[in-house]
Design an enzyme around this catalytic site. Sequence first.
Site, PDB file in Angstrom:
ATOM      1  N   GLU A 135      -8.734   9.808  -5.116  1.00 37.68           N
ATOM      2  CA  GLU A 135      -8.716   8.477  -4.095  1.00 37.68           C
ATOM      3  C   GLU A 135      -9.769   7.620  -4.456  1.00 37.68           C
ATOM      4  O   GLU A 135      -9.426   6.331  -4.496  1.00 37.68           O
ATOM      5  CB  GLU A 135      -8.563   9.260  -2.905  1.00 37.68           C
ATOM      6  CG  GLU A 135      -8.795   8.155  -1.734  1.00 37.68           C
ATOM      7  CD  GLU A 135      -7.856   7.201  -1.325  1.00 37.68           C
ATOM      8  OE1 GLU A 135      -7.158   6.773  -2.232  1.00 37.68           O
ATOM      9  OE2 GLU A 135      -7.869   6.938  -0.120  1.00 37.68           O
ATOM     10  N   THR A 189      -7.716  -2.149  -0.641  1.00 42.16           N
ATOM     11  CA  THR A 189      -8.613  -1.604   0.079  1.00 42.16           C
ATOM     12  C   THR A 189     -10.031  -1.987   0.070  1.00 42.16           C
ATOM     13  O   THR A 189     -10.910  -2.295   0.923  1.00 42.16           O
ATOM     14  CB  THR A 189      -8.331  -0.079   0.283  1.00 42.16           C
ATOM     15  OG1 THR A 189      -7.323   0.369   0.518  1.00 42.16           O
ATOM     16  CG2 THR A 189      -9.465   0.546   0.950  1.00 42.16           C
TER      17      THR A 189
HETATM   18  N1  HSE Z   1     -10.128   4.006   6.253  1.00 38.75           N
HETATM   19  C1  HSE Z   1      -9.813   3.188   5.319  1.00 38.75           C
HETATM   20  C2  HSE Z   1      -9.948   1.817   5.635  1.00 38.75           C
HETATM   21  C3  HSE Z   1      -8.436   3.328   4.934  1.00 38.75           C
HETATM   22  O1  HSE Z   1      -9.509   1.391   6.658  1.00 38.75           O
HETATM   23  O2  HSE Z   1     -10.570   0.994   4.557  1.00 38.75           O
HETATM   24  C4  HSE Z   1      -7.653   2.672   3.977  1.00 38.75           C
HETATM   25  O3  HSE Z   1      -6.636   2.950   3.414  1.00 38.75           O
END
Ligand code: HSE
Length: 308
Positions: A135, A189
Site C-alpha cells: 500500500e 491520494t
Molecule cells: N487516510 C487516507 C487519506 C486514506 O485520507 O489520505 C487514503 O485512502
Amino acid sequence: MISERNEVKVFAPATLANLGCGYDVLGLAIHGPGDIIIIRKSPETTGITIKEITGDEGKLPLDASKNTASIAAQAVLTQLNLEGGFEMEIHKKMPFGSGLGSSAASAVGGAFAMNELLGSPLERMELLPAAMEGEASASKAWHADNVAPGLLGGVCLVRDNASLDVIPLPAPSNLWVTVLYDPKIEILTSEAREKVPTEVPTHTATTQAGHLAAFVSALYEENYDLLRRTMVDHIAEPGRRELIPKFAEYKERAEAAGAIAFGISGSGPSLFAISHGELSAHQIADTFKFDPIETYVSAINRQGVAVL
Ligand code: HSE
C-alpha cells in the site's frame, strides 16, 4: 509449510477510510467492489511475474517491483524467508483513484493470496506489515486505515500507524453505507494529502479526539444518535471539499434522504452516507439515480479478504 495447492484466487474488498472522525486511523470494509487476485506456483521461473491485469485501463504496472499487489506478496515471502517462482493475475473490479482503497485492496489481496498459497503460515494480523508495504508503495504514505479493514474485515481503529497497532471495533449489523462515486473525478491520494494541514490548532485536535472517542463508544452501544454527532471531520475535509464540486449539494440531499452521517471516503472523490438500516441506505442511493454517478449500497463486510 508449502501447501499442496498450486493456485489461489482471492477477493479483497473496497474500504472506506477516515469515516469522518478518524483521519488515517479509521476504516471499514464493504461488499461489492474490490480486487480479484490469483497467484499460482511457477516452478520454472523465479520471483513473482505479473501475467495479466484487467479492469485498470492499462494504468497499473506489470513490473512486479512496482505493483502494489506483487510488492505485498513478495513482502510475505521475505517475512517467511522463502523464495520460489510465482505468477500473478490482478482483476480490478473497482475504480481506482476513487477513495475506495483500490491500492489497499491490491496489497491486501496480494499478501493474503500468497499466504494462502503457502499454506497459511501467518495469521491475518501478521500480514499487516506486508500489505502495508504494498500500500505504501502506491500511496507514498504510511497509513493502515484501508489495509486493516481490507485484511481483517469490519471496522478497524489504527491506534498507531507506525507500529501497526490495529484494534478491531464492533460492526453493527444495521449500519449501512451508501457510496457515491463520480467517475469523472480522479483524485490521487498523494495529491489529496497535500490538502490536509500539517498542523492543526489544539482546539481542533481536542474536538476531533472527542468525536473519535465517542464514535468508538457509539459502535459499542449501537447508538445511532451518538454516531450522527461523531462522524464529523475538522481535519481533512475542509481542505479536500474543494476537490469535489458537488460535495455540499450531495451532503444536503443525502441528509434530507435520511443519512445520519456524510463525508469523503478516504481521499475522495467518493462520498459516503451512513444509514441506520438497509432501507434508508437504498433510499439515499435512489435519491441520486438520475445523477451521473455510481452508487454502492452495502452493510459492513465483516469478513474482509477471502478465498474464492
Ligand atoms: N487516510 C487516507 C487519506 C486514506 O485520507 O489520505 C487514503 O485512502
